[in-house]
Design a protein around this motif. Sequence first.
Motif, PDB file in Angstrom:
ATOM      1  N   HIS A   1       0.833  -1.204   0.000  1.00 36.02           N
ATOM      2  CA  HIS A   1       0.000   0.000   0.000  1.00 36.02           C
ATOM      3  C   HIS A   1       0.867   1.253   0.000  1.00 36.02           C
ATOM      4  O   HIS A   1       1.917   1.275   0.633  1.00 36.02           O
ATOM      5  N   ILE A   2       0.374   2.279  -0.666  1.00 34.18           N
ATOM      6  CA  ILE A   2       1.004   3.591  -0.581  1.00 34.18           C
ATOM      7  C   ILE A   2      -0.116   4.619  -0.476  1.00 34.18           C
ATOM      8  O   ILE A   2      -1.097   4.568  -1.220  1.00 34.18           O
ATOM      9  N   TYR A   3       0.018   5.520   0.494  1.00 36.67           N
ATOM     10  CA  TYR A   3      -0.977   6.555   0.755  1.00 36.67           C
ATOM     11  C   TYR A   3      -0.291   7.906   0.568  1.00 36.67           C
ATOM     12  O   TYR A   3       0.710   8.183   1.220  1.00 36.67           O
ATOM     13  N   ILE A   4      -0.807   8.707  -0.342  1.00 37.99           N
ATOM     14  CA  ILE A   4      -0.211  10.010  -0.636  1.00 37.99           C
ATOM     15  C   ILE A   4      -1.218  11.096  -0.307  1.00 37.99           C
ATOM     16  O   ILE A   4      -2.340  11.072  -0.804  1.00 37.99           O
ATOM     17  N   GLU A   5      -0.800  12.039   0.536  1.00 41.11           N
ATOM     18  CA  GLU A   5      -1.622  13.194   0.880  1.00 41.11           C
ATOM     19  C   GLU A   5      -0.992  14.442   0.268  1.00 41.11           C
ATOM     20  O   GLU A   5       0.212  14.500   0.086  1.00 41.11           O
ATOM     21  N   ASN A   6      -1.821  15.421  -0.011  1.00 41.50           N
ATOM     22  CA  ASN A   6      -1.379  16.739  -0.479  1.00 41.50           C
ATOM     23  C   ASN A   6      -0.795  16.704  -1.890  1.00 41.50           C
ATOM     24  O   ASN A   6       0.172  17.380  -2.185  1.00 41.50           O
ATOM     25  N   HIS A   7      -1.398  15.891  -2.768  1.00 37.68           N
ATOM     26  CA  HIS A   7      -1.015  15.942  -4.172  1.00 37.68           C
ATOM     27  C   HIS A   7      -1.977  16.872  -4.894  1.00 37.68           C
ATOM     28  O   HIS A   7      -2.988  17.288  -4.345  1.00 37.68           O
ATOM     29  N   LYS A   8      -1.658  17.224  -6.127  1.00 35.94           N
ATOM     30  CA  LYS A   8      -2.461  18.195  -6.878  1.00 35.94           C
ATOM     31  C   LYS A   8      -3.246  17.559  -8.023  1.00 35.94           C
ATOM     32  O   LYS A   8      -3.901  18.261  -8.774  1.00 35.94           O
ATOM     33  N   GLY A   9      -3.186  16.241  -8.150  1.00 31.14           N
ATOM     34  CA  GLY A   9      -3.981  15.582  -9.180  1.00 31.14           C
ATOM     35  C   GLY A   9      -3.307  14.340  -9.733  1.00 31.14           C
ATOM     36  O   GLY A   9      -2.094  14.173  -9.649  1.00 31.14           O
ATOM     37  N   LEU A  10      -4.118  13.476 -10.319  1.00 36.19           N
ATOM     38  CA  LEU A  10      -3.657  12.244 -10.947  1.00 36.19           C
ATOM     39  C   LEU A  10      -3.365  12.537 -12.416  1.00 36.19           C
ATOM     40  O   LEU A  10      -4.249  12.960 -13.157  1.00 36.19           O
ATOM     41  N   LEU A  11      -2.127  12.331 -12.840  1.00 34.79           N
ATOM     42  CA  LEU A  11      -1.735  12.599 -14.221  1.00 34.79           C
ATOM     43  C   LEU A  11      -1.848  11.367 -15.105  1.00 34.79           C
ATOM     44  O   LEU A  11      -2.241  11.466 -16.262  1.00 34.79           O
ATOM     45  N   ALA A  12      -1.477  10.206 -14.575  1.00 37.92           N
ATOM     46  CA  ALA A  12      -1.526   8.968 -15.359  1.00 37.92           C
ATOM     47  C   ALA A  12      -1.734   7.791 -14.423  1.00 37.92           C
ATOM     48  O   ALA A  12      -1.238   7.782 -13.296  1.00 37.92           O
ATOM     49  N   PHE A  13      -2.477   6.799 -14.924  1.00 40.32           N
ATOM     50  CA  PHE A  13      -2.704   5.588 -14.140  1.00 40.32           C
ATOM     51  C   PHE A  13      -2.739   4.388 -15.068  1.00 40.32           C
ATOM     52  O   PHE A  13      -3.406   4.406 -16.099  1.00 40.32           O
TER      53      PHE A  13
END
Length: 94
Positions: free
Chosen positions: A37-49
């Motif tokens: 698992h990886i949890y990321i807070e305070n990002h500005k958006g998903l660019l690619a998945f």
Amino acid sequence: MAKKWTHRFRKWATEKMELPPDVMMDLPRVTIIGQLHIYIENHKGLLAFSDQEVRLLLKQGQLLIKGNSFVIKTILPEEILLEGKISEVLYLKE
């Protein structure tokens, strides 16, 4: 010029008030639990998945997560919980 002054002030205020840097300086907080698992807070958006790569926009640069079998468990405007086998986490300047 104003950006440099603002950055210096935030850094000074963070040190003097003993606040977490991610709060005052708008930095991402990344929490990894094993390779699963990886949890990321305070990002500005998903660019690619894709099932092998996730790219997130940060205030300064991007965060690239590589691995396989990725599934987004939770996604909110500034938070994401990703599940899968994580092999690399890279910070990209641009």
